[in-house]
Design a protein around this motif. Structure first.
Motif, mmCIF file in Angstrom:
data_model
loop_
_atom_site.group_PDB
_atom_site.id
_atom_site.type_symbol
_atom_site.label_atom_id
_atom_site.label_comp_id
_atom_site.label_asym_id
_atom_site.label_seq_id
_atom_site.Cartn_x
_atom_site.Cartn_y
_atom_site.Cartn_z
ATOM 1 N N SER A 85 0.842 -1.189 0.000
ATOM 2 C CA SER A 85 0.000 0.000 0.000
ATOM 3 C C SER A 85 0.877 1.240 0.000
ATOM 4 O O SER A 85 1.849 1.340 0.757
ATOM 5 C CB SER A 85 -0.903 -0.002 1.239
ATOM 6 N N VAL A 86 0.524 2.198 -0.864
ATOM 7 C CA VAL A 86 1.257 3.460 -0.983
ATOM 8 C C VAL A 86 0.252 4.590 -0.838
ATOM 9 O O VAL A 86 -0.816 4.568 -1.460
ATOM 10 C CB VAL A 86 1.977 3.579 -2.335
ATOM 11 N N GLY A 87 0.576 5.580 -0.025
ATOM 12 C CA GLY A 87 -0.311 6.724 0.132
ATOM 13 C C GLY A 87 0.471 8.016 0.195
ATOM 14 O O GLY A 87 1.609 8.046 0.679
ATOM 15 N N ILE A 88 -0.121 9.071 -0.312
ATOM 16 C CA ILE A 88 0.431 10.413 -0.183
ATOM 17 C C ILE A 88 -0.579 11.235 0.606
ATOM 18 O O ILE A 88 -1.746 11.322 0.228
ATOM 19 C CB ILE A 88 0.671 11.073 -1.552
ATOM 20 N N VAL A 89 -0.144 11.807 1.708
ATOM 21 C CA VAL A 89 -1.008 12.620 2.553
ATOM 22 C C VAL A 89 -0.391 14.013 2.615
ATOM 23 O O VAL A 89 0.802 14.156 2.912
ATOM 24 C CB VAL A 89 -1.140 12.029 3.968
ATOM 25 N N ALA A 90 -1.192 15.045 2.344
ATOM 26 C CA ALA A 90 -0.613 16.372 2.181
ATOM 27 C C ALA A 90 -1.553 17.463 2.645
ATOM 28 O O ALA A 90 -2.779 17.313 2.653
ATOM 29 C CB ALA A 90 -0.236 16.605 0.712
ATOM 30 N N PHE B 116 -3.337 8.316 -10.807
ATOM 31 C CA PHE B 116 -2.088 7.573 -10.631
ATOM 32 C C PHE B 116 -0.952 8.227 -11.410
ATOM 33 O O PHE B 116 0.164 8.371 -10.889
ATOM 34 C CB PHE B 116 -2.275 6.128 -11.070
ATOM 35 N N ASP B 117 -1.211 8.657 -12.626
ATOM 36 C CA ASP B 117 -0.152 9.285 -13.420
ATOM 37 C C ASP B 117 0.323 10.584 -12.772
ATOM 38 O O ASP B 117 1.529 10.865 -12.723
ATOM 39 C CB ASP B 117 -0.643 9.549 -14.843
ATOM 40 N N LYS B 118 -0.618 11.382 -12.269
ATOM 41 C CA LYS B 118 -0.225 12.613 -11.582
ATOM 42 C C LYS B 118 0.566 12.302 -10.319
ATOM 43 O O LYS B 118 1.555 12.983 -9.998
ATOM 44 C CB LYS B 118 -1.463 13.435 -11.222
ATOM 45 N N ALA B 119 0.122 11.297 -9.585
ATOM 46 C CA ALA B 119 0.831 10.928 -8.363
ATOM 47 C C ALA B 119 2.254 10.482 -8.679
ATOM 48 O O ALA B 119 3.198 10.810 -7.949
ATOM 49 C CB ALA B 119 0.073 9.827 -7.622
ATOM 50 N N MET B 120 2.413 9.735 -9.742
ATOM 51 C CA MET B 120 3.757 9.309 -10.140
ATOM 52 C C MET B 120 4.615 10.511 -10.535
ATOM 53 O O MET B 120 5.805 10.579 -10.181
ATOM 54 C CB MET B 120 3.659 8.300 -11.275
ATOM 55 N N ASP B 121 4.061 11.459 -11.260
ATOM 56 C CA ASP B 121 4.822 12.664 -11.612
ATOM 57 C C ASP B 121 5.227 13.425 -10.356
ATOM 58 O O ASP B 121 6.352 13.937 -10.261
ATOM 59 C CB ASP B 121 3.981 13.572 -12.518
ATOM 60 N N LEU C 8 5.660 12.113 -7.337
ATOM 61 C CA LEU C 8 6.695 11.333 -6.657
ATOM 62 C C LEU C 8 8.049 11.481 -7.348
ATOM 63 O O LEU C 8 9.093 11.481 -6.687
ATOM 64 C CB LEU C 8 6.294 9.856 -6.615
ATOM 65 N N GLN C 9 8.046 11.604 -8.641
ATOM 66 C CA GLN C 9 9.314 11.762 -9.365
ATOM 67 C C GLN C 9 10.062 13.001 -8.886
ATOM 68 O O GLN C 9 11.304 12.995 -8.805
ATOM 69 C CB GLN C 9 9.046 11.856 -10.865
ATOM 70 N N GLN C 10 9.322 14.040 -8.527
ATOM 71 C CA GLN C 10 9.949 15.263 -8.045
ATOM 72 C C GLN C 10 10.257 15.200 -6.551
ATOM 73 O O GLN C 10 11.323 15.625 -6.115
ATOM 74 C CB GLN C 10 9.011 16.459 -8.316
ATOM 75 N N ARG C 11 9.332 14.647 -5.748
ATOM 76 C CA ARG C 11 9.466 14.735 -4.299
ATOM 77 C C ARG C 11 10.142 13.514 -3.679
ATOM 78 O O ARG C 11 10.883 13.641 -2.703
ATOM 79 C CB ARG C 11 8.080 14.907 -3.639
ATOM 80 N N GLN C 12 9.865 12.335 -4.207
ATOM 81 C CA GLN C 12 10.428 11.103 -3.652
ATOM 82 C C GLN C 12 10.933 10.225 -4.793
ATOM 83 O O GLN C 12 10.342 9.201 -5.143
ATOM 84 C CB GLN C 12 9.386 10.356 -2.812
ATOM 85 N N PRO C 13 12.070 10.611 -5.392
ATOM 86 C CA PRO C 13 12.551 9.883 -6.582
ATOM 87 C C PRO C 13 12.898 8.424 -6.319
ATOM 88 O O PRO C 13 12.781 7.597 -7.231
ATOM 89 C CB PRO C 13 13.787 10.689 -7.009
ATOM 90 N N PHE D 249 9.656 6.655 -6.702
ATOM 91 C CA PHE D 249 9.256 6.700 -8.104
ATOM 92 C C PHE D 249 9.993 5.635 -8.909
ATOM 93 O O PHE D 249 9.386 4.897 -9.700
ATOM 94 C CB PHE D 249 9.533 8.082 -8.691
ATOM 95 N N GLU D 250 11.296 5.523 -8.725
ATOM 96 C CA GLU D 250 12.079 4.544 -9.477
ATOM 97 C C GLU D 250 11.680 3.119 -9.128
ATOM 98 O O GLU D 250 11.700 2.235 -9.986
ATOM 99 C CB GLU D 250 13.566 4.774 -9.218
ATOM 100 N N ALA D 251 11.291 2.878 -7.869
ATOM 101 C CA ALA D 251 10.857 1.534 -7.472
ATOM 102 C C ALA D 251 9.515 1.167 -8.096
ATOM 103 O O ALA D 251 9.232 -0.016 -8.309
ATOM 104 C CB ALA D 251 10.770 1.444 -5.951
#
Length: 585
Positions: A283-288, A301-306, A308-313, A316-318
């Motif tokens: 399970s993966v969650g972003i809380v903000a 999902f695509d926005k969340a991945m984008d 994560l690429q900036q905030r938690q690379p 994102f790579e995993a």
């Protein structure tokens, strides 16, 4: 923490309520058959998820004669890795599931033991070994679990039916008429195209955010904590232990299984959770806080991945090469809310998200289910024994709301701290100490519904609550002034002997009333000492605080008893020399 109860003469049916679960397979009394045929029951629970099913099981264990009907909108069995928040448990809920409900064997065999909470200050970073990590190098004594909600709720559904409890799945409530006097409530529900009407002595709303009773009674209440969450599950294990090749970093934990933790990847205004499930999913969650990270930047999902690429690379790579394993995606805007009332002497109550919801940061959802279900069980049994429960329900509601408000202080206006590698670790230690030292013992040792004893603990409980409020304000001010240094080190909670002992004390045998009161007084004194050290630490790291920070310091010190004349022993930072020696590189 609970305020002093308003009616100290109201006592629970049993002193150490639910400390030993009975056989959940006990059959109901034969006289229940006639009531069933007439469309009646003693307790009707609207909602057959975690809150409703666990309440049904707890009621049956305490009173085998109760006729209980559970209505669930979904079809059972539910899917494994079912799409729900609430997969991580902490100590209070773990005790409730394992000991009160007697489910330890299931938890050990079919769920995952959790390796505690873990925090990485990894915003924008590609190497976890290069940032501050907060967590334990070895498992702490009190066991908690990562819960696959699908597996768990399917097991609960089987248990309640084996116990003779009626579970109607694919059932939708169409009308609810609450009695205004001593009469029966009436619930209309639809199943397989057929309408049913059931009259009941007690009606419990466990239907989640739909909040049937809350809507009918206009009980919804905002709480000033405006955050959102998106979450999804991947059909593969995310092994955070493989995110660095640094041998010293890999060897910090024994066993080297960080992936079993509830891992928090933290940054300014947000945090990301990683929770493993026994089904093999993750399970993966972003809380903000939307002031920093609007929901519109992550609501697919695509926005969340984008994002994560900036905030938690690292994350994102995993995930990037595993996109085809996506199982689901959902989001909630403004997920936190209060409720004006959850328990009523008119024989209705709310539990779980049908009542109120805080924040998933410390995984308190199942804790509040445990507390609500235990209070409801006491009320149902007391009323069944012929007692009036108006005063009891009012007191329990005050206690529950007090615990809610004091816990809400841990989250409200605190998201700015989440990217601070200097202040957040201090906050985590304080918040755990408050939870393990005060709230958890009250529940684990069966005292949260013991109103007479709580009235005796009025002074230390009030002091702890006031201290927590002042400390949270101080942390906010400290965070504004913090230099936010992020050295490559591990702040090892297992290296703090007093902290480990506080956790282990939750496993101590039940104490009599005088001994328990002494424990609470000692916990209050410990929090005073910790708060004083925290204030000193802030002044050391911020030698020239501004007027707001100075006011927060003064307010905190004013709450600390003047009779503390002995030097305060080092607590929070006593392990730092050892930690510094263990830092990589």
């Amino acid at each position: 923490m609970p305020d002093a109860p308003a009616h100290p003469d109201a006592a629970p049916i049993s002193h150490a309520a639910d400390s030993h679960a009975t056989d959940s397979r006990t059959a109901p009394a034969p006289q229940a058959d006639a009531a069933r045929a007439a469309g009646q029951c003693d307790v009707l629970i609207m909602g057959g998820g975690l809150a409703g099913l666990s309440l049904a099981l707890q009621l049956r264990q305490r009173c085998p004669e109760l006729d209980i009907l559970v209505l669930e909108r979904r079809q059972h069995p539910v899917p494994v890795a079912t799409h729900k928040v609430g997969e991580s448990t902490v100590e209070l809920a773990a005790h409730y599931f394992a000991e009160v409900l007697g489910l330890r064997e299931h938890l050990e065999q079919h769920q995952l033991r959790k390796f505690g909470f873990r925090f990485f200050f990894s915003d924008g970073q590609r190497e976890l070994a290069a940032v501050t990590e907060v967590g334990a190098s070895v498992a702490l004594p009190m066991v908690s679990y990562q819960i696959d909600r699908g597996i768990f709720e399917n097991m609960l559904a089987e248990r309640v039916q084996q116990a003779g409890i009626r579970l109607a799945d694919s059932a939708r409530v169409t009308a609810l008429a609450l009695a205004k006097d001593d009469g029966e409530h009436q619930v209309d529900w639809l199943q397989a195209g057929q309408t049913h009407r059931t009259r009941c002595r007690w009606v419990i709303d466990a239907c989640g955010r739909a909040g049937l009773i809350k809507r009918q009674k206009a009980l919804a209440q905002p709480n000033g904590h405006d955050c959102h969450a998106v979450w999804f599950r991947m059909r593969h294990r995310i092994r955070i232990d493989d995110w660095s090749d640094d041998p010293a970093w890999r060897e910090r934990c024994t066993p080297a299984e960080r992936w079993r933790s509830t891992n928090h990847l933290v940054g300014p205004g947000y945090w990301v959770w990683l929770i493993p499930l026994s089904s093999g999913s993750h399970s993966v969650g972003i809380v903000a806080d939307p002031r920093w990270h609007p929901l519109s930047t992550m609501d697919s999902f695509d926005k969340a991945m984008d994002w994560l690429q900036q905030r938690q690379p690292c994350l994102f790579e995993a995930l990037d090469g595993q996109r085809e394993t996506l199982q689901d995606f959902a989001f909630l805007r403004s997920f936190s809310y209060g409720c004006k009332q959850v328990f009523s002497g008119e024989r209705w109550a709310l539990t779980g998200e049908a009542g109120l919801f805080l924040d998933p940061f410390y995984s308190p959802g199942s804790d509040f289910i445990a507390m609500a279900n235990t209070a409801i069980t006491e009320l149902v049994l007391r009323e069944r024994a012929g007692h009036r429960v108006q005063a009891q329900a009012q007191v329990y509601d005050q206690i529950y709301q007090s615990v809610y408000e004091s816990t809400l202080a841990l989250y409200r206006d605190q998201y700015a701290l989440f990217g601070d590698p200097e202040v957040l670790p201090v906050k985590v230690i304080w918040d755990y100490s408050y939870y393990w030292g005060v709230l958890s013992p009250l529940f684990v040792h069966g005292r949260l519904t013991d109103v007479k004893l709580l009235s005796q603990l009025r002074e230390p409980l009030a002091r702890c609550r006031a201290l927590n409020t002042a400390v949270q304000q101080l942390l906010r001010e400290w965070g504004r002034l913090s230099p936010r240094r992020n050295p490559p080190r591990m702040l090892d909670q297992a290296a703090l002997p007093w902290f480990v002992a506080l956790n282990a004390a939750l496993m101590a045998p039940p104490a009599d009333d005088p001994a328990f009161c002494q424990r609470l007084h000692q916990a209050a004194r410990m929090l005073q000492e910790l708060a004083l050290e925290l204030a000193d630490r802030m002044q050391q790291t911020c030698p020239a605080p501004d007027p707001e920070a100075t006011a927060a310091l003064a307010a905190l010190r004013a709450l600390i008893d003047a009779d503390i004349t002995v030097p305060v022993p080092p607590r929070l930072f006593e392990a730092e020399p050892a930690l510094a020696a263990a830092e990589p590189g």
